[in-house]
Scaffold this active site. Sequence first.
Site, PDB file in Angstrom:
ATOM      1  N   LYS A   1      -4.090 -11.842  -9.886  1.00  0.00           N
ATOM      2  CA  LYS A   1      -5.079 -12.116  -8.851  1.00  0.00           C
ATOM      3  C   LYS A   1      -6.303 -11.201  -9.044  1.00  0.00           C
ATOM      4  O   LYS A   1      -6.144  -9.995  -9.265  1.00  0.00           O
ATOM      5  CB  LYS A   1      -4.444 -11.834  -7.482  1.00  0.00           C
TER       6      LYS A   1
ATOM      7  N   LYS B   1       0.845  -1.207   0.000  1.00  0.00           N
ATOM      8  CA  LYS B   1       0.000   0.000   0.000  1.00  0.00           C
ATOM      9  C   LYS B   1       0.876   1.251   0.000  1.00  0.00           C
ATOM     10  O   LYS B   1       0.569   2.225  -0.687  1.00  0.00           O
ATOM     11  CB  LYS B   1      -0.959  -0.013   1.198  1.00  0.00           C
TER      12      LYS B   1
ATOM     13  N   LYS C   1     -10.106  -5.940  -6.378  1.00  0.00           N
ATOM     14  CA  LYS C   1     -10.674  -4.603  -6.606  1.00  0.00           C
ATOM     15  C   LYS C   1      -9.571  -3.632  -7.002  1.00  0.00           C
ATOM     16  O   LYS C   1      -9.746  -2.809  -7.873  1.00  0.00           O
ATOM     17  CB  LYS C   1     -11.316  -4.074  -5.319  1.00  0.00           C
TER      18      LYS C   1
HETATM   19  P1  ADP Z   1      -9.727  -7.414  -2.877  1.00  0.00           P
HETATM   20  O1  ADP Z   1      -8.369  -7.986  -3.183  1.00  0.00           O
HETATM   21  O2  ADP Z   1     -10.580  -7.357  -4.089  1.00  0.00           O
HETATM   22  O3  ADP Z   1      -9.628  -6.077  -2.165  1.00  0.00           O
HETATM   23  P2  ADP Z   1     -10.464  -8.412  -0.291  1.00  0.00           P
HETATM   24  O4  ADP Z   1      -9.081  -8.108   0.183  1.00  0.00           O
HETATM   25  O5  ADP Z   1     -11.588  -7.565   0.193  1.00  0.00           O
HETATM   26  O6  ADP Z   1     -10.443  -8.420  -1.894  1.00  0.00           O
HETATM   27  O7  ADP Z   1     -10.759  -9.940   0.018  1.00  0.00           O
HETATM   28  C1  ADP Z   1     -11.784 -10.478   0.829  1.00  0.00           C
HETATM   29  C2  ADP Z   1     -11.591 -11.969   0.985  1.00  0.00           C
HETATM   30  O8  ADP Z   1     -11.627 -12.629  -0.280  1.00  0.00           O
HETATM   31  C3  ADP Z   1     -10.242 -12.358   1.605  1.00  0.00           C
HETATM   32  O9  ADP Z   1     -10.379 -13.512   2.408  1.00  0.00           O
HETATM   33  C4  ADP Z   1      -9.390 -12.642   0.414  1.00  0.00           C
HETATM   34  O10 ADP Z   1      -8.314 -13.471   0.730  1.00  0.00           O
HETATM   35  C5  ADP Z   1     -10.392 -13.298  -0.532  1.00  0.00           C
HETATM   36  N1  ADP Z   1     -10.000 -13.026  -1.912  1.00  0.00           N
HETATM   37  C6  ADP Z   1     -10.016 -11.833  -2.537  1.00  0.00           C
HETATM   38  N2  ADP Z   1      -9.584 -11.928  -3.803  1.00  0.00           N
HETATM   39  C7  ADP Z   1      -9.274 -13.235  -3.994  1.00  0.00           C
HETATM   40  C8  ADP Z   1      -8.779 -13.989  -5.097  1.00  0.00           C
HETATM   41  N3  ADP Z   1      -8.519 -13.416  -6.251  1.00  0.00           N
HETATM   42  N4  ADP Z   1      -8.579 -15.307  -4.920  1.00  0.00           N
HETATM   43  C9  ADP Z   1      -8.847 -15.896  -3.738  1.00  0.00           C
HETATM   44  N5  ADP Z   1      -9.327 -15.245  -2.662  1.00  0.00           N
HETATM   45  C10 ADP Z   1      -9.543 -13.941  -2.778  1.00  0.00           C
END
Ligand code: ADP
Length: 321
Positions: free
Chosen positions: A189, A110, A192
Amino acid sequence: MRILSGIQPSGSLHLGNFFGMMKKMIEYQEQEELFCFIANYHAMTSLSDGKVLAKGTLEAAANFLALGLDPEKSIFWVQSDVPEVQELAWILSNFTPMGLLERCHSYKDKVAQGIKPNHGLFAYPVLMAADILLYQSDKVPVGKDQKQHLEVARDIAIKYNNEYGDVFTLPEPDIDDDLATIPGLDGRKMSKSYGNTIELFLEEKALRKQVMRIVTDPTPVEEPKNPETCNIFQIYRLFLDENGVAELRRRYETPGLRYGDVKQELFETIRDFFAPYAEKRKELLDNPDEIRKILAAGADKARYVALKTLRKARKKGGLIY
Ligand code: ADP
Ligand code: TRP
């Protein structure tokens, strides 16, 4: 076995969230003791608009409930409705070496992205440790990106237990290798922050547009294609059983497959898969007081467990005199 996980209420839900974490959580409620919460304190590290956070919290709750989380079979609440977690976070801060937090990838990433670091962002893993340890969790299902945060939680628990005896259960990460990283439209991956997501609850037209944006290689139609390196295949397989995957693989290996056709099929599959949940979600969001009631009842149950742990930690630390 006690399973716990949380999800931040920031932004809309995508396939990575669903397959990487939510689906598994919802399945756990059938056999295990499931603790599931909406991490709104954590979301404050990236969101300062209170209205957006409040709306996102209700939506996140509606998402989980619509997708099948059953508040009778699990404990489901909003993090800030049990503010005692902040007290534990403070207690744990005193067992958290600076170096442990300085090494955290998500913090470093970040900062590298240009986000001005503040204490909330830096201390994020301590609050996450408090979430996990307050409820004496055995297992924590998350995506791979959260693995380091779980290691931090364990390290803090070990340090604390070394000083005071076995107060906290040592949590294990529960990361399914197969689902650890759901790829996004561009193969990175799905996240968002990369803008490469396919969202769960979109209008038909917008969903089709997202699916059509999946990046493919330039292999000509008349040549066989490699499913393993194809982003469409890697997403499509999430919706298929073993036979379905084998059949799709066979189609890739046979000349003549058009990526455009597979994208159209995938779009229809996603649309049909989530349609009943979308309807349920809308019903819930039309009755926000119903959602609030469910969450309040969940917070009561969660607090009961939380206070048991916190009492011990207060006593050990000399806060009860
Ligand atoms: P983002 O990366 O979109 O900000 P978050 O950090 O809010 O997503 O993730 C919320 C949950 O979903 C967490 O447990 C995270 O590990 C899982 N998660 C998010 N993106 C993925 C992905 N591409 N593959 C597997 N798990 C994911
Ligand atoms: N940091 C997690 C995420 O962004 C959310 C979270 C907060 C969490 N506290 C937690 C996950 C405790 C598991 C356990 O996805």
